[in-house]
Design a protein around this motif. Structure first.
Motif, PDB file in Angstrom:
ATOM      1  N   GLY A  88      13.961  20.370   5.092  1.00  0.00           N
ATOM      2  CA  GLY A  88      13.513  19.152   5.758  1.00  0.00           C
ATOM      3  C   GLY A  88      14.206  17.914   5.210  1.00  0.00           C
ATOM      4  N   LEU A  89      14.377  17.884   3.900  1.00  0.00           N
ATOM      5  CA  LEU A  89      15.058  16.738   3.269  1.00  0.00           C
ATOM      6  C   LEU A  89      16.536  16.692   3.649  1.00  0.00           C
ATOM      7  CD1 LEU A  89      13.440  16.932  -0.297  1.00  0.00           C
ATOM      8  CD2 LEU A  89      12.891  15.310   1.536  1.00  0.00           C
ATOM      9  N   LEU A  90      17.173  17.854   3.734  1.00  0.00           N
ATOM     10  CA  LEU A  90      18.592  17.905   4.119  1.00  0.00           C
ATOM     11  C   LEU A  90      18.791  17.491   5.579  1.00  0.00           C
ATOM     12  CD1 LEU A  90      19.633  21.239   2.362  1.00  0.00           C
ATOM     13  CD2 LEU A  90      20.564  18.963   1.859  1.00  0.00           C
ATOM     14  N   ALA A  91      17.899  17.958   6.451  1.00  0.00           N
ATOM     15  CA  ALA A  91      18.009  17.599   7.871  1.00  0.00           C
ATOM     16  C   ALA A  91      17.877  16.092   8.065  1.00  0.00           C
ATOM     17  CB  ALA A  91      16.943  18.339   8.678  1.00  0.00           C
ATOM     18  N   PHE A  92      16.927  15.500   7.367  1.00  0.00           N
ATOM     19  CA  PHE A  92      16.751  14.041   7.434  1.00  0.00           C
ATOM     20  C   PHE A  92      18.009  13.317   6.957  1.00  0.00           C
ATOM     21  CE2 PHE A  92      15.884  10.378   4.630  1.00  0.00           C
ATOM     22  CZ  PHE A  92      15.573   9.443   5.604  1.00  0.00           C
ATOM     23  N   SER A  93      18.583  13.799   5.846  1.00  0.00           N
ATOM     24  CA  SER A  93      19.778  13.157   5.291  1.00  0.00           C
ATOM     25  C   SER A  93      20.937  13.197   6.272  1.00  0.00           C
ATOM     26  CB  SER A  93      20.182  13.851   3.981  1.00  0.00           C
ATOM     27  OG  SER A  93      19.131  13.781   3.028  1.00  0.00           O
ATOM     28  N   GLY A  94      21.113  14.335   6.956  1.00  0.00           N
ATOM     29  CA  GLY A  94      22.213  14.459   7.906  1.00  0.00           C
ATOM     30  C   GLY A  94      22.129  13.465   9.042  1.00  0.00           C
ATOM     31  N   MET A  95      20.939  13.331   9.625  1.00  0.00           N
ATOM     32  CA  MET A  95      20.766  12.396  10.736  1.00  0.00           C
ATOM     33  C   MET A  95      20.812  10.943  10.272  1.00  0.00           C
ATOM     34  SD  MET A  95      20.624  13.786  13.652  1.00  0.00           S
ATOM     35  CE  MET A  95      20.102  15.135  14.689  1.00  0.00           C
ATOM     36  N   ALA A  96      20.191  10.660   9.125  1.00  0.00           N
ATOM     37  CA  ALA A  96      20.153   9.274   8.623  1.00  0.00           C
ATOM     38  C   ALA A  96      21.554   8.775   8.288  1.00  0.00           C
ATOM     39  CB  ALA A  96      19.241   9.192   7.395  1.00  0.00           C
ATOM     40  N   LEU A  97      22.371   9.632   7.674  1.00  0.00           N
ATOM     41  CA  LEU A  97      23.734   9.230   7.350  1.00  0.00           C
ATOM     42  C   LEU A  97      24.621   9.184   8.591  1.00  0.00           C
ATOM     43  CD1 LEU A  97      24.254  11.248   4.029  1.00  0.00           C
ATOM     44  CD2 LEU A  97      23.955   8.763   4.276  1.00  0.00           C
ATOM     45  N   GLY A  98      24.296  10.020   9.593  1.00  0.00           N
ATOM     46  CA  GLY A  98      25.040   9.979  10.848  1.00  0.00           C
ATOM     47  C   GLY A  98      24.878   8.640  11.554  1.00  0.00           C
ATOM     48  N   PHE A  99      23.831   7.904  11.230  1.00  0.00           N
ATOM     49  CA  PHE A  99      23.568   6.588  11.797  1.00  0.00           C
ATOM     50  C   PHE A  99      24.758   5.639  11.603  1.00  0.00           C
ATOM     51  CE2 PHE A  99      22.280   2.285  10.428  1.00  0.00           C
ATOM     52  CZ  PHE A  99      21.816   1.772  11.625  1.00  0.00           C
ATOM     53  N   PHE A 100      25.466   5.784  10.467  1.00  0.00           N
ATOM     54  CA  PHE A 100      26.573   4.875  10.174  1.00  0.00           C
ATOM     55  C   PHE A 100      27.777   5.140  11.075  1.00  0.00           C
ATOM     56  CE2 PHE A 100      24.075   5.047   6.246  1.00  0.00           C
ATOM     57  CZ  PHE A 100      23.859   3.692   6.043  1.00  0.00           C
ATOM     58  N   GLY A 101      27.977   6.393  11.534  1.00  0.00           N
ATOM     59  CA  GLY A 101      29.019   6.712  12.508  1.00  0.00           C
ATOM     60  C   GLY A 101      30.374   6.123  12.202  1.00  0.00           C
ATOM     61  N   LEU A 102      30.885   6.323  10.991  1.00  0.00           N
ATOM     62  CA  LEU A 102      32.144   5.700  10.576  1.00  0.00           C
ATOM     63  C   LEU A 102      33.336   6.228  11.373  1.00  0.00           C
ATOM     64  CD1 LEU A 102      31.587   5.668   6.701  1.00  0.00           C
ATOM     65  CD2 LEU A 102      31.053   3.887   8.379  1.00  0.00           C
ATOM     66  N   ASN A 103      33.429   7.537  11.499  1.00  0.00           N
ATOM     67  CA  ASN A 103      34.510   8.162  12.256  1.00  0.00           C
ATOM     68  C   ASN A 103      34.094   9.590  12.600  1.00  0.00           C
ATOM     69  OD1 ASN A 103      35.136   9.745   9.851  1.00  0.00           O
ATOM     70  ND2 ASN A 103      36.148   7.871   9.095  1.00  0.00           N
ATOM     71  N   MET A 104      34.976  10.321  13.272  1.00  0.00           N
ATOM     72  CA  MET A 104      34.626  11.674  13.686  1.00  0.00           C
ATOM     73  C   MET A 104      34.468  12.603  12.482  1.00  0.00           C
ATOM     74  SD  MET A 104      33.783  13.327  16.386  1.00  0.00           S
ATOM     75  CE  MET A 104      34.463  12.443  17.796  1.00  0.00           C
ATOM     76  N   GLY A 105      35.288  12.412  11.461  1.00  0.00           N
ATOM     77  CA  GLY A 105      35.151  13.205  10.240  1.00  0.00           C
ATOM     78  C   GLY A 105      33.803  12.990   9.583  1.00  0.00           C
ATOM     79  N   TRP A 106      33.338  11.747   9.595  1.00  0.00           N
ATOM     80  CA  TRP A 106      32.017  11.426   9.041  1.00  0.00           C
ATOM     81  C   TRP A 106      30.917  12.154   9.829  1.00  0.00           C
ATOM     82  CZ3 TRP A 106      30.075   8.907   4.855  1.00  0.00           C
ATOM     83  CH2 TRP A 106      28.737   8.512   4.898  1.00  0.00           C
ATOM     84  N   MET A 107      31.058  12.231  11.122  1.00  0.00           N
ATOM     85  CA  MET A 107      30.071  12.922  11.951  1.00  0.00           C
ATOM     86  C   MET A 107      30.072  14.423  11.665  1.00  0.00           C
ATOM     87  SD  MET A 107      28.720  10.406  13.416  1.00  0.00           S
ATOM     88  CE  MET A 107      27.556  11.352  14.380  1.00  0.00           C
ATOM     89  N   TYR A 108      31.271  14.972  11.416  1.00  0.00           N
ATOM     90  CA  TYR A 108      31.335  16.397  11.060  1.00  0.00           C
ATOM     91  C   TYR A 108      30.566  16.664   9.763  1.00  0.00           C
ATOM     92  CZ  TYR A 108      35.263  16.768  14.375  1.00  0.00           C
ATOM     93  OH  TYR A 108      36.062  16.744  15.494  1.00  0.00           O
TER      94      TYR A 108
END
Length: 448
Positions: A88-108
Motif C-alpha cells: 500500500g505504501l509503495l502504490a501510494f509512492s508511485g502515484m504521488a511521485l507520478g504527479f510531478f510528470g517530469l518526462n516519460m522516463g520519470w513516468m516509467y
C-alpha cells in the motif's frame, strides 16, 4: 521454526479476509485496468507514439509479475499482513511521485515501476491468504475476492474521468495515490492463519487453545519442525511448466483490450462521457462473470481446468468480434461479451493453479507463476502498440490479443491430458494384486 497444522476454516473470520482482499483487488488491479483513461492525456502531453506511451502500463504489469516471487518469499518469512501494508505504501509512492510528470522516463520509474511493485506486494499476499483460509469453498472465495477489481473499476471509470477533467491527469494521479493508502488498512485486517504462519510472536498472532500448559508444551515438542522456504524447483514439474506457458500467452492478451478500448472508442468518434461508460459496462459484466463462474465452479460439476479452457475459448472469440463494432451500441455489446468471459476466466485461474500444485506449494507456485507470466505482460502491450502503429488502426491490437488466447488454450488441453495420463498410471500402479491361492484362509496364512 515450527508450524502448527490446522484445517482451513472455510468461513468465519475467513470472510473478513475475503472482504479485505476484495478491497485490495479494487485498489490495485482496478486502477491498472482503468489507466487507459490516462493513456491519451499522457501521450498528448509528452507528444509520444502509442507504443512509447504503452510502456508505462507495460512496466507496471511486468514489475507486478516480477515482484510476485519476492512478495511470496516475504509472506513465507513474515506474514501476508506485513507485505500487504508495504504494498500500500509503495502504490501510494508511485502515484504521488507520478504527479510531478517530469518526462516519460520519470513516468516509467514512478507510475510504472513503483506502482507495479506496490500492486505486486498487495495483490499477491491478498489472493494467497484467501486460498489458505478456504478449501471446499476456495473457488467461490477467490471469485468474490477477485470481483473487487470489477466493482471498483465500475466506479473508477467515471470517477477518474471526473478527476482528470477537474484537476488534470497529474492531479488525478495524486488523489488516486491517496486513495490507495487504504490498502494498508486492509492489510491490518488480514490476520495470519495458524496453518500458514510461524509460531513466533513477532510473526504470528494465533491463539493457543486452553488446556494444561505442560501438555501443550509436550505436543509442541512432538510436532515436526518445518522450515518454510520458497520452492524454486517447481519449474521442474511438467504440469507447472505447461500452466506457466499458458499464463505467459494469456498475459500477452489480457492487458491489451483495456488499454486500447478508449483510443478505439475515440477513433470511432464516440464522446468522452460515453467512452467512460464503456469501462463501467466492462467492469459490471466482469463482476457478474466472476461471481457466476465462482458459484458454478463451487458446485464441482465441471473440472476447473475444463471450465478454464472453455472460458478462454469464449473470450478469444469475443475479442475477434469486438473490432467489428462501428458505433457506441455495437461497441458496448461486444465489450460486454468480452468483459463477461474475462470475468469467468479470472475467477478460476488461480484455483486451477492450486489444483495443479497443491496447497503446500501454493505460495511458491503463485510467486513463480506470476514471475514467469511477467514476460507476457511485459511484451504484450508494446507488441500490440507496435502492431497498431504499423496498421494505423486500434482494431489490430484486439485481433492480436484474440489469436494469442487461442494459442494459450492449447496448453491447457495438453496439461489436462498429462494429468489424466498420470492419474491412469497411478491407478494401475496402486491396483491390488489378485490372489492365486484357492482359499482365503491360505492367502492369510501366506502373509503371516
Amino acid at each position: 521454526m515450527q508450524v502448527k497444522d490446522s484445517n482451513p476454516p472455510d468461513g468465519g473470520y475467513g470472510w473478513v479476509v475475503v472482504v479485505s482482499a476484495f478491497m485490495v483487488m479494487g485498489l490495485t488491479v482496478a486502477v491498472l485496468k482503468t489507466f487507459g483513461l490516462f493513456f491519451v492525456e499522457i501521450q498528448q502531453h509528452f507528444d509520444e507514439l502509442a507504443s512509447t506511451t504503452s510502456w508505462i502500463t507495460s512496466v507496471t504489469i511486468a514489475v507486478f509479475h516480477l515482484g510476485a516471487p519476492v512478495a511470496s518469499s516475504l509472506c513465507v518469512q513474515y506474514t501476508h499482513r506485513t507485505v500487504v501494508i508495504s504494498g500500500g505504501l509503495l502504490a501510494f509512492s508511485g502515484m504521488a511521485l507520478g504527479f510531478f510528470g517530469l518526462n516519460m522516463g520519470w513516468m516509467y520509474a514512478t507510475t510504472g515501476f513503483l506502482q507495479g511493485l506496490g500492486i505486486s506486494f498487495s495483490w499477491t499476499p491478498a489472493i494467497s491468504i484467501v486460498s489458505h483460509y478456504f478449501s471446499k469453498k476456495r473457488a467461490l472465495a477467490n471469485a468474490i475476492a477477485s470481483a473487487g477489481e470489477c466493482a471498483f473499476a465500475f466506479m473508477f471509470g467515471p470517477f477518474f474521468q471526473l478527476l482528470i477533467s477537474q484537476y488534470g491527469w497529474k492531479g488525478a494521479l495524486l488523489i488516486i495515490g491517496g486513495i490507495q493508502l487504504n490498502i494498508c488498512v486492509c492489510g491490518v485486517l488480514m490476520r495470519p492463519l495458524a496453518s500458514s504462519c510461524f509460531l513466533e510472536a513477532s510473526h504470528c498472532e494465533t491463539e493457543t487453545p486452553p488446556g494444561n500448559g505442560a501438555s501443550r508444551r509436550a505436543k509442541e515438542e512432538k510436532s515436526p519442525i518445518v522450515h518454510k522456504t520458497f520452492n524454486w524447483m517447481l519449474v521442474r514439474r511438467p504440469e507447472f511448466v505447461l500452466y506457466a506457458i499458458f499464463g505467459i500467452l494469456a498475459a500477452m492478451s489480457f492487458f491489451v483490450p483495456p488499454l486500447f478500448l478508449v483510443p478505439l472508442s475515440y477513433s470511432l468518434g464516440i464522446d468522452e462521457s460515453w467512452t467512460a461508460s464503456l469501462l463501467s459496462i466492462l467492469a459490471m459484466v466482469d463482476f457478474g462473470g466472476r461471481l457466476l463462474c465462482g458459484w458454478y465452479a463451487n458446485l464441482h460439476v465441471t473440472k476447473t481446468i475444463h471450465l478454464l479452457a472453455m472460458t478462454i475459448t469464449l473470450i478469444s472469440t469475443s475479442l475477434m468480434l469486438l473490432p467489428l463494432a462501428n458505433n457506441y451500441l455495437s461497441l458496448a455489446i461486444f465489450t460486454g461479451f468480452y468483459g463477461f468471459f474475462f470475468g469467468t476466466t479470472v475467477a478460476i485461474h488461480i484455483t486451477v493453479l492450486a489444483d495443479v500444485v497443491g496447497m503446500p506449494e501454493f505460495d511458491s507456485a503463485l510467486g513463480l507463476f506470476m514471475l514467469i507470466r511477467s514476460t507476457g505482460g511485459f511484451v504484450g502491450p508494446p507488441l500490440a502498440g507496435l502492431i497498431v502503429d504499423m496498421a494505423g488502426d486500434y482494431r489490430a491490437g484486439f485481433y492480436m490479443a484474440g489469436a494469442t488466447l487461442v494459442l494459450s488454450a492449447g496448453f491447457l488441453v495438453m496439461l489436462d491430458r498429462l494429468q489424466q495420463r498420470k492419474k491412469r498410471g497411478s491407478k494401475i500402479r496402486t491396483k491390488p494384486e489378485k490372489s492365486t491361492l484357492p482359499y482365503p484362509s491360505l492367502h492369510i496364512l501366506k502373509h503371516q
